[in-house]
Design a protein around this motif. Structure first.
Motif, PDB file in Angstrom:
ATOM      1  N   ARG A  48       0.828  -1.217   0.000  1.00 42.25           N
ATOM      2  CA  ARG A  48       0.000   0.000   0.000  1.00 42.25           C
ATOM      3  C   ARG A  48       0.857   1.260   0.000  1.00 42.25           C
ATOM      4  O   ARG A  48       0.548   2.238  -0.679  1.00 42.25           O
ATOM      5  N   ALA A  49       1.940   1.244   0.779  1.00 43.54           N
ATOM      6  CA  ALA A  49       2.831   2.417   0.839  1.00 43.54           C
ATOM      7  C   ALA A  49       3.483   2.655  -0.521  1.00 43.54           C
ATOM      8  O   ALA A  49       3.574   3.789  -0.982  1.00 43.54           O
ATOM      9  N   LYS A  50       3.931   1.607  -1.170  1.00 41.03           N
ATOM     10  CA  LYS A  50       4.551   1.751  -2.493  1.00 41.03           C
ATOM     11  C   LYS A  50       3.531   2.269  -3.504  1.00 41.03           C
ATOM     12  O   LYS A  50       3.838   3.133  -4.319  1.00 41.03           O
ATOM     13  N   ARG A  51       2.322   1.738  -3.450  1.00 38.72           N
ATOM     14  CA  ARG A  51       1.268   2.188  -4.354  1.00 38.72           C
ATOM     15  C   ARG A  51       0.941   3.664  -4.120  1.00 38.72           C
ATOM     16  O   ARG A  51       0.752   4.428  -5.075  1.00 38.72           O
ATOM     17  N   GLN A  52       0.898   4.067  -2.850  1.00 37.06           N
ATOM     18  CA  GLN A  52       0.615   5.470  -2.516  1.00 37.06           C
ATOM     19  C   GLN A  52       1.714   6.385  -3.040  1.00 37.06           C
ATOM     20  O   GLN A  52       1.442   7.427  -3.629  1.00 37.06           O
ATOM     21  N   MET A  53       2.979   5.989  -2.844  1.00 37.48           N
ATOM     22  CA  MET A  53       4.097   6.804  -3.312  1.00 37.48           C
ATOM     23  C   MET A  53       4.077   6.915  -4.839  1.00 37.48           C
ATOM     24  O   MET A  53       4.288   7.989  -5.392  1.00 37.48           O
ATOM     25  N   LYS A  54       3.801   5.816  -5.522  1.00 36.36           N
ATOM     26  CA  LYS A  54       3.760   5.840  -6.993  1.00 36.36           C
ATOM     27  C   LYS A  54       2.634   6.747  -7.480  1.00 36.36           C
ATOM     28  O   LYS A  54       2.821   7.556  -8.394  1.00 36.36           O
ATOM     29  N   GLN A  55       1.458   6.642  -6.865  1.00 40.92           N
ATOM     30  CA  GLN A  55       0.317   7.471  -7.265  1.00 40.92           C
ATOM     31  C   GLN A  55       0.594   8.952  -6.998  1.00 40.92           C
ATOM     32  O   GLN A  55       0.312   9.802  -7.843  1.00 40.92           O
ATOM     33  N   ASP A  56       1.176   9.258  -5.844  1.00 40.01           N
ATOM     34  CA  ASP A  56       1.487  10.657  -5.504  1.00 40.01           C
ATOM     35  C   ASP A  56       2.462  11.259  -6.515  1.00 40.01           C
ATOM     36  O   ASP A  56       2.256  12.370  -7.008  1.00 40.01           O
ATOM     37  N   THR A  57       3.538  10.530  -6.822  1.00 38.81           N
ATOM     38  CA  THR A  57       4.535  11.082  -7.750  1.00 38.81           C
ATOM     39  C   THR A  57       3.993  11.138  -9.178  1.00 38.81           C
ATOM     40  O   THR A  57       4.352  12.042  -9.926  1.00 38.81           O
ATOM     41  N   TYR A  58       3.134  10.209  -9.540  1.00 41.97           N
ATOM     42  CA  TYR A  58       2.515  10.248 -10.872  1.00 41.97           C
ATOM     43  C   TYR A  58       1.751  11.556 -11.054  1.00 41.97           C
ATOM     44  O   TYR A  58       1.946  12.277 -12.042  1.00 41.97           O
ATOM     45  N   LEU A  59       0.906  11.874 -10.085  1.00 44.78           N
ATOM     46  CA  LEU A  59       0.100  13.096 -10.186  1.00 44.78           C
ATOM     47  C   LEU A  59       0.967  14.357 -10.142  1.00 44.78           C
ATOM     48  O   LEU A  59       0.735  15.307 -10.895  1.00 44.78           O
ATOM     49  N   LEU A  60       1.980  14.359  -9.289  1.00 50.42           N
ATOM     50  CA  LEU A  60       2.877  15.513  -9.209  1.00 50.42           C
ATOM     51  C   LEU A  60       3.691  15.677 -10.492  1.00 50.42           C
ATOM     52  O   LEU A  60       3.921  16.794 -10.957  1.00 50.42           O
ATOM     53  N   ALA A  61       4.127  14.573 -11.085  1.00 53.80           N
ATOM     54  CA  ALA A  61       4.938  14.633 -12.307  1.00 53.80           C
ATOM     55  C   ALA A  61       4.116  15.120 -13.495  1.00 53.80           C
ATOM     56  O   ALA A  61       4.643  15.800 -14.375  1.00 53.80           O
ATOM     57  N   LEU A  62       2.832  14.777 -13.530  1.00 52.26           N
ATOM     58  CA  LEU A  62       1.976  15.270 -14.616  1.00 52.26           C
ATOM     59  C   LEU A  62       1.937  16.797 -14.624  1.00 52.26           C
ATOM     60  O   LEU A  62       1.919  17.419 -15.683  1.00 52.26           O
ATOM     61  N   ASN A  63       1.930  17.402 -13.443  1.00 51.49           N
ATOM     62  CA  ASN A  63       1.850  18.849 -13.325  1.00 51.49           C
ATOM     63  C   ASN A  63       3.206  19.543 -13.382  1.00 51.49           C
ATOM     64  O   ASN A  63       3.265  20.753 -13.547  1.00 51.49           O
ATOM     65  N   ALA A  64       4.286  18.789 -13.234  1.00 56.67           N
ATOM     66  CA  ALA A  64       5.620  19.399 -13.165  1.00 56.67           C
ATOM     67  C   ALA A  64       6.198  19.724 -14.532  1.00 56.67           C
ATOM     68  O   ALA A  64       7.111  20.524 -14.636  1.00 56.67           O
ATOM     69  N   GLY A  65       5.687  19.111 -15.577  1.00 60.31           N
ATOM     70  CA  GLY A  65       6.268  19.297 -16.900  1.00 60.31           C
ATOM     71  C   GLY A  65       7.121  18.101 -17.271  1.00 60.31           C
ATOM     72  O   GLY A  65       7.413  17.252 -16.434  1.00 60.31           O
ATOM     73  N   VAL A  66       7.511  18.039 -18.529  1.00 57.93           N
ATOM     74  CA  VAL A  66       8.279  16.898 -19.025  1.00 57.93           C
ATOM     75  C   VAL A  66       9.655  17.379 -19.479  1.00 57.93           C
ATOM     76  O   VAL A  66       9.759  18.336 -20.241  1.00 57.93           O
ATOM     77  N   PRO A  67      10.727  16.707 -19.034  1.00 56.63           N
ATOM     78  CA  PRO A  67      12.066  17.103 -19.465  1.00 56.63           C
ATOM     79  C   PRO A  67      12.318  16.697 -20.916  1.00 56.63           C
ATOM     80  O   PRO A  67      11.590  15.879 -21.471  1.00 56.63           O
ATOM     81  N   PRO A  68      13.352  17.251 -21.547  1.00 58.32           N
ATOM     82  CA  PRO A  68      13.669  16.877 -22.916  1.00 58.32           C
ATOM     83  C   PRO A  68      13.990  15.385 -23.023  1.00 58.32           C
ATOM     84  O   PRO A  68      14.304  14.738 -22.031  1.00 58.32           O
ATOM     85  N   ALA A  69      13.926  14.864 -24.231  1.00 60.21           N
ATOM     86  CA  ALA A  69      14.215  13.448 -24.465  1.00 60.21           C
ATOM     87  C   ALA A  69      15.644  13.123 -24.058  1.00 60.21           C
ATOM     88  O   ALA A  69      16.510  13.993 -24.014  1.00 60.21           O
TER      89      ALA A  69
END
Length: 133
Positions: A48-69
């Motif tokens: 559950r902790a791993k799933r929570q951390m993955k979900q939290d960072t997924y949502l934060l990364a969507l809003n943070a922008g995407v780095p170059p290739a």
């Protein structure tokens, strides 16, 4: 270039689970705030902790922008009220779920992710992943 930073309000040493009364240390086998020793229950809480951390960072990364290739280099800052130096290898292993969430949000293979620097700082509990260069 804008700095891309993802900030989690906890560290891999104390990921909140459920109602937040219990915390899971993803860098070792320790569970805090629990009074039982069932390995099955511990496994469920770690999952559950791993799933929570993955979900939290997924949502934060969507809003943070995407780095170059190309390869992505990370600076990891772990802030905690007690300034304790930790083993960097275990810290990076404890962040695997976070890096998986970022890879999923950015539609990248996490094989191109490299943690190049780790800093431990005193402060409010937080894990900050910054993209370098």
């Amino acid at each position: 270039m804008n700095t891309i930073a993802i900030s989690l309000p906890y560290t891999p040493y104390a990921v909140p689970v459920g109602s937040g009364r219990a915390t899971v240390n993803l860098t070792g086998n320790a569970l805090k705030g629990l009074s039982f020793s069932s390995s099955r229950v511990k496994g469920i809480l770690v999952t559950r902790a791993k799933r929570q951390m993955k979900q939290d960072t997924y949502l934060l990364a969507l809003n943070a922008g995407v780095p170059p290739a190309g390869a992505v280099r990370f600076l990891v800052r772990v802030r905690s009220p007690r300034l304790v130096r930790r083993d960097q290898d275990n810290l990076i292993a404890g962040l695997k779920a976070a890096l998986d969430g970022i890879a999923e949000a950015w539609n990248r293979n996490d094989a191109s992710f490299h943690v190049t620097e780790v800093r431990f700082e005193r402060g409010k509990a937080e894990t900050l992943l910054e993209v370098l260069g």
